[in-house]
Write a protein that holds these residues in place. Structure first.
Motif, PDB file in Angstrom:
ATOM      1  N   LYS A 344       0.945  -1.432   0.296  1.00 46.65           N
ATOM      2  CA  LYS A 344       0.338  -0.118  -0.173  1.00 46.65           C
ATOM      3  C   LYS A 344       0.594   1.154  -0.145  1.00 46.65           C
ATOM      4  CE  LYS A 344      -3.894   2.421   2.400  1.00 46.65           C
ATOM      5  NZ  LYS A 344      -4.919   2.153   3.043  1.00 46.65           N
ATOM      6  N   ALA A 652      -8.747  -1.726  -2.403  1.00 47.92           N
ATOM      7  CA  ALA A 652      -8.072  -0.250  -3.100  1.00 47.92           C
ATOM      8  C   ALA A 652      -7.390  -0.362  -2.760  1.00 47.92           C
ATOM      9  CB  ALA A 652      -9.307   0.221  -2.062  1.00 47.92           C
ATOM     10  N   ASP A 653      -6.139  -0.673  -2.345  1.00 49.00           N
ATOM     11  CA  ASP A 653      -4.842  -0.576  -2.565  1.00 49.00           C
ATOM     12  C   ASP A 653      -4.185  -1.147  -3.513  1.00 49.00           C
ATOM     13  OD1 ASP A 653      -5.140  -2.847  -1.310  1.00 49.00           O
ATOM     14  OD2 ASP A 653      -2.678  -2.683  -0.943  1.00 49.00           O
ATOM     15  N   ALA A 656      -5.423   1.468  -6.939  1.00 52.87           N
ATOM     16  CA  ALA A 656      -5.059   2.651  -6.980  1.00 52.87           C
ATOM     17  C   ALA A 656      -3.900   2.406  -7.923  1.00 52.87           C
ATOM     18  CB  ALA A 656      -4.517   3.137  -5.275  1.00 52.87           C
ATOM     19  N   ARG A 657      -2.865   1.186  -8.191  1.00 53.14           N
ATOM     20  CA  ARG A 657      -1.998   0.541  -8.456  1.00 53.14           C
ATOM     21  C   ARG A 657      -2.212   0.495  -9.655  1.00 53.14           C
ATOM     22  NH1 ARG A 657      -0.901  -2.431  -4.235  1.00 53.14           N
ATOM     23  NH2 ARG A 657      -1.607  -4.873  -5.280  1.00 53.14           N
ATOM     24  N   ARG A 660      -2.160   3.425 -11.926  1.00 52.13           N
ATOM     25  CA  ARG A 660      -1.017   4.095 -12.241  1.00 52.13           C
ATOM     26  C   ARG A 660      -0.749   3.325 -13.348  1.00 52.13           C
ATOM     27  NH1 ARG A 660       0.252   3.701  -6.155  1.00 52.13           N
ATOM     28  NH2 ARG A 660       1.827   2.415  -6.460  1.00 52.13           N
ATOM     29  N   GLN A 701     -10.778   6.264 -15.193  1.00 54.11           N
ATOM     30  CA  GLN A 701     -10.476   7.564 -14.097  1.00 54.11           C
ATOM     31  C   GLN A 701     -12.122   7.817 -13.220  1.00 54.11           C
ATOM     32  OE1 GLN A 701      -8.109  10.791 -16.602  1.00 54.11           O
ATOM     33  NE2 GLN A 701      -6.118   9.802 -15.478  1.00 54.11           N
ATOM     34  N   THR A 704     -14.927   3.704 -10.446  1.00 57.27           N
ATOM     35  CA  THR A 704     -14.531   3.436  -9.232  1.00 57.27           C
ATOM     36  C   THR A 704     -14.250   1.657  -8.588  1.00 57.27           C
ATOM     37  OG1 THR A 704     -17.172   2.699  -8.335  1.00 57.27           O
ATOM     38  CG2 THR A 704     -16.544   4.726  -8.459  1.00 57.27           C
TER      39      THR A 704
END
Length: 980
Positions: A344, A652-653, A656-657, A660, A701, A704
């Motif tokens: 994370k 969630a982590d 996020a990865r 990116r 983007q 969700t």
């Protein structure tokens, strides 16, 4: 399993450029300064080679290796290994080795210019897959995969290789004609990652010849090279003492040996040997920093590396076991880097470690990581901390335990699947090993050598081996999107300051990860009952149904012993996508999240002792898990599939990865014409339908984590399953496992329906791409038809092959304007009437428009004219050879026949007609399809130009620069398609 896979070599993508009496005398290995090797690596050491290999040396110095192998059935891989490459060039010859490789396809003693490729096609060999070559620093390798192992084709194949060895014509007009192709290849291979790699070689290996020898050569030499220059290199380095013939396949050893003697025995060697090049040395002390601004890369790349000088050494048992220790150490560091990447808040989006010996002369170790420009400092500090932790504190026992399991699983997998190895793959490995002076061992020998040593390996030994891979020299590099320009310290000074501060910082200890357990789900409370099985006798398959609606398709095969493949299909896939982009994110998010009780890294650790893989995908009309495993791993594979379905994770982590990674990927794609073809072109060809191509980044983007989970989780847990298993498996075991692990209630889902696609007939998409790479993309596409008339779809594939061959001759061979134009048809399985046949090429920007017109013209000529029997033979014979190979693979039976056969039962009939139907194709059928689908008014055109086109290359085609004005933009995104 070759242990060099554990310590990966430099990326082959950039190192390679495509396009007699037996003697038992033992030779002494040459001195380290020599570039001539004689004898065999096993002659003077304590390792014995694979007993299946036959070795020989002719009186003139030509060596050969022969190995019988049964897959693909009736085929033989023939390789000519010339132990000379770009390192053997003089300054005036830079690029000659690779140029010469091209020229050997353009006229030899027995095959005049323009005849060799057509000969290969006429006997069923495809240009590229079955006949190819590559040039590297120290080797040039010519490769044939013969259509059968009988005397006729083996004799002819060795005649071709002997012509390569000593029969080059090197006619001046052919050298001039090939110049445009070489320059086109150089342009086509240019990319941000290629430029970064080239700089890595120049900087990391400074002081050696490797740093000065880009394999493809310099523009100065490529634009002026003549027949005399190429012949000079040919006569210097193409000599019997530097040649090894490798024959692997379904043929008799005695026959192959006799024919090698026949064709290579008469070769003569020059008495005077050329002067071997001075390899040079790298600096071994101090710290150096390098910075390379390359916005097109799409991400920032950070590197910590070390280099050192070494000398060639014999591949003894001691050396082999040392490599094992280094491989285990590399595995442990890579496990740490994977864990850091998945942690994370990590600044890294990927990271890996590799180490190897370059050409026996320079050792190198490198840690590389991808990050965003804004997190470059944190990423560099994290890499440095990770390296210091491993060097100073060492690794821990649990890490060693996991690494041993992983390496052992690879050894076992290689040994148990050895019988399914392909002949051309074995030949390629043999060439690589011999050129590295290594003894070629069988997978079973490797297991017997490394297995006990692996079990006895201690942590102290591994820690010491790892430290030996990091001597004093340090190289620090930042490349890509990071902008360190401006006033103040130079970029290199800033990199050094960050590195030195990180070196001086307090050493934080590595935190061990708690040991994970798998499987963790309780035993299922209920099992499904088998309700019946239906045999499909014509194809040797069976479909079984269960009380809860589960469908299980089974086909046992024997051509890939000890291996099985699996596919689980459910839901509607892209047809169920409620918002564009859900499928793109879901495909990345699901594996990144692990499973409910284990995150991604915990799951990897828990599965360390297994070699199987299980991947998730979203198809046009379904969600799919596809796996491959050893027969002994059948139950663990089923257990993982159950966990993926019943206990999915949406972390969630991980989300996020993934975002990116997506942002970096899109940035890279937006900076190349090939990427923009995927981002914009494919969607244009589908009339803007959101299921085709990639959605805009802005749409991704906005999505969700909750939306992805809400879309995918119900399908994973509830949709009815169809599982297909193909290969070498225990049928009773598979039936019991399917009933046990997938016996719970699941509701059925109705098959989705597609829609009508509006192909942009007569329209053009012309875009400027902001890129530093000076190449353009031109594509012309025609609407065809959907997938389900299988006879038509097969013939559309043949039509594409005919057009592809015409473009090879017209665009590549005659004009020299493009290196690899290609054509393929792609038909939809869900959208009625929709299919697209594309002709695509990369070109010099000033030529793009005119070459697009050439593509249109080629299609129009095919639509208005005839297809000759000769043309059809060249297109069809390689296809028939490929089909014979394909139907003997588990992948074919899984992906083309059994998968989704309950939805599309006609799949089960296709194997019964595939060979006879293709063999029955007639020229007039292909001409009729061309007349129907390739009409000029139906064509759509895509031209993608670099924002600031580079100066036009010298292309001997007399094509004037294109003056077409920009057309209105259309569409918004695209999907990549397969290349033939």
């Amino acid at each position: 399993m070759n242990l060099r896979r554990i310590l990966p070599l430099l990326p082959a993508l950039f190192l390679l450029l495509c396009s007699p009496g037996s003697s038992s005398a033992k030779e002494t290995a040459p001195p380290a300064s020599s570039c001539f090797s004689t004898g065999w690596p096993q002659d003077q050491i304590d390792l014995k080679p694979d007993p299946a290999l036959t070795f020989g040396t002719l009186e003139n110095g030509v060596r050969y290796m022969i190995m019988p192998n049964k897959e693909p059935k009736n085929r033989v891989g023939l390789y000519l290994n010339v132990q000379a490459g770009s390192l053997h060039e003089t300054e005036a010859q830079r690029g000659a080795a690779h140029y010469l490789e091209h020229m050997l396809f353009n006229g030899t003693r027995h095959y005049p210019a323009g005849k060799l490729v057509e000969y290969f096609q006429s006997i069923g060999m495809a240009f590229g897959p079955d006949t190819n070559a590559h040039t590297s620093y120290d080797e040039t390798v010519y490769k044939l995969l013969l259509p059968d192992g009988g005397e006729k084709h083996l004799d002819e194949g060795l005649l071709v290789l002997a012509d390569y060895a000593a029969g080059a014509l090197l006619e001046p007009k052919e050298v001039e004609r090939e110049r445009g192709i070489i320059l086109a290849e150089k342009r086509e291979r240019d990319s941000a990652s290629r430029r970064v790699f080239k700089a890595d070689m120049e900087q990391g290996f400074a002081g050696t010849l490797v740093a000065q020898r880009d394999v493809i050569g310099t523009d100065e030499v490529l634009k002026t090279a003549d027949a005399a220059l190429l012949r000079q290199y040919y006569q210097q380095w193409y000599r019997p003492g530097k040649m090894i013939v490798v024959a692997v396949g379904d043929t008799k050893v005695e026959l192959a040996e006799a024919l090698i003697k026949k064709h290579f025995g008469p070769l003569k060697d020059e008495e005077k040997q050329p002067v071997c090049p001075d390899f040079g040395q790298v600096a071994e002390g101090g710290i150096s920093a390098f910075y390379q601004r390359e916005p097109d890369l799409g991400h920032t790349e950070l590197t910590l590396a070390s280099v050192w000088n070494t000398k060639p050494e014999a591949f003894t048992k001691t050396a082999a076991l040392r490599r094992l220790q280094e491989g285990v150490a590399a595995t442990m560091l890579n496990n740490r880097l994977q864990r850091l990447t998945s942690s994370k808040g990590s600044p890294l989006t990927s990271a890996y470690f590799y180490s190897s010996i370059m050409l026996g002369r320079v050792g190198f170790s490198s840690m590389k990581a991808k990050s965003s420009a804004g997190q470059w400092q944190a990423s560099l500090e994290l890499l440095n901390l990770t390296l210091r932790q491993a060097l100073i504190e060492g690794f821990a026992e649990p890490e060693l335990k996991r690494a041993k399991k992983e390496v052992m699983s690879q050894l076992r997998q290689a040994a148990e699947s050895a019988a399914s190895r392909k002949s051309d793959e074995i030949a390629a490995v043999l060439v690589s090993l011999i050129n590295s002076d290594e003894v070629p061992l069988s997978p079973q020998q490797e297991l017997e050598l490394y297995g006990p040593a692996l079990e006895a390996l201690t942590l102290a030994e591994v820690n010491q081996s790892f430290r030996s891979l990091w001597p004093e020299r340090r190289l620090i590099k930042a490349a890509g999107t990071l902008d360190l320009s401006g006033s103040g310290p130079s970029p290199e000074e800033r990199l050094l300051a960050v590195f030195k501060a990180a070196e001086a910082a307090e050493l934080k200890p590595w935190t061990a990860q708690a040991e994970a357990v798998f499987p963790y789900l309780p035993e299922p409370e209920q099992a499904a009952e088998l309700t019946g099985c239906v045999a499909h006798g014509k194809i040797g398959a069976e479909t079984c149904t269960f009380s809860n609606g589960l469908i299980l398709n089974l086909k046992k095969t024997d051509f890939e012993p000890n291996e099985l493949q699996l596919a689980a299909v459910f839901g509607k896939g892209l047809l169920a996508e409620s918002k564009p982009g859900l499928a793109v994110l879901a495909k990345m998010l699901l594996p990144e999240s692990g499973v409910g009780k284990l995150d991604q890294e915990q799951l990897r650790a828990a599965l360390a002792k297994y070699s199987f893989v299980l991947n998730f995908g979203v198809d046009e009309e379904s969600f799919q898990f596809k796996g491959q495993a050893l027969k002994s791993e059948t139950e663990p594979l089923f257990q993982l599939l159950r966990s993926r379905l019943d206990d999915p994770a949406f972390r969630a982590d991980a989300f996020a990865r993934v975002m990116r990674k997506i942002e970096q990927l899109y940035a890279q794609m937006a900076s190349s014409v090939e990427g923009v073809m995927q981002l914009r072109g494919e969607n244009f060809l589908a009339g803007g339908n959101s299921r085709y191509g990639l959605p805009p980044l802005e749409a991704l983007q906005k999505l969700t984590l909750a939306e992805i989970e809400g879309w995918l989780a119900p399908a994973l847990r509830e949709e009815s399953l169809e599982i297909s298993v193909v290969g070498d498996f225990d049928q009773e075991q598979v039936l019991k496992l399917a009933a046990k692990y997938f016996g719970g209630p699941r509701k059925g889902s109705q098959q989705g329906a597609g829609t009508t696609i509006a192909f942009p007939a007569g329209q053009q998409l012309k875009l400027n791409v902001a890129t530093a790479t000076g190449k353009a993309l031109a594509a012309v596409a025609w609407p065809t038809d959907d997938f389900w008339d299988i006879a038509r779809t097969r013939r559309l594939g043949v039509l594409a092959a005919v057009l592809d061959d015409r473009l090879r001759k017209q665009i590549r061979e005659s004009l020299g304007a493009a290196y690899s134009p290609y054509v393929y048809n792609q038909s939809s399985t869900v959208d009625p009437g929709h299919g697209v046949l594309r002709a695509v090429l990369l070109a010099e920007p000033g030529q793009a428009g005119l070459l697009a017109k050439k593509l249109r013209q080629a299609g129009a000529e095919l639509a208005a004219g005839k297809v000759t029997q000769e043309e059809l033979t060249r297109a069809l014979e390689p296809t028939l050879t490929s089909i014979r190979d394909m139907v003997r693979t588990n992948r074919y039976w899984l992906d083309s026949v059994l998968i989704s056969s309950s939805r599309h039962p006609q799949r089960l009939d296709w194997p019964t007609t595939i060979q006879s139907d293709f063999a029955a194709v007639k020229p007039e059928e292909i001409a009729a399809l061309a007349a129907k689908y390739l009409q000029p008014d139906k064509a759509a055109e895509i031209i993608l130009l670099p924002e600031a086109p580079t100066k036009e290359d010298a292309v001997p085609s007399a094509l004037p620069a294109d003056k077409t004005e920009n057309a209105a933009e259309a569409g918004s995104r695209t999907a990549p398609g397969p290349k033939l």
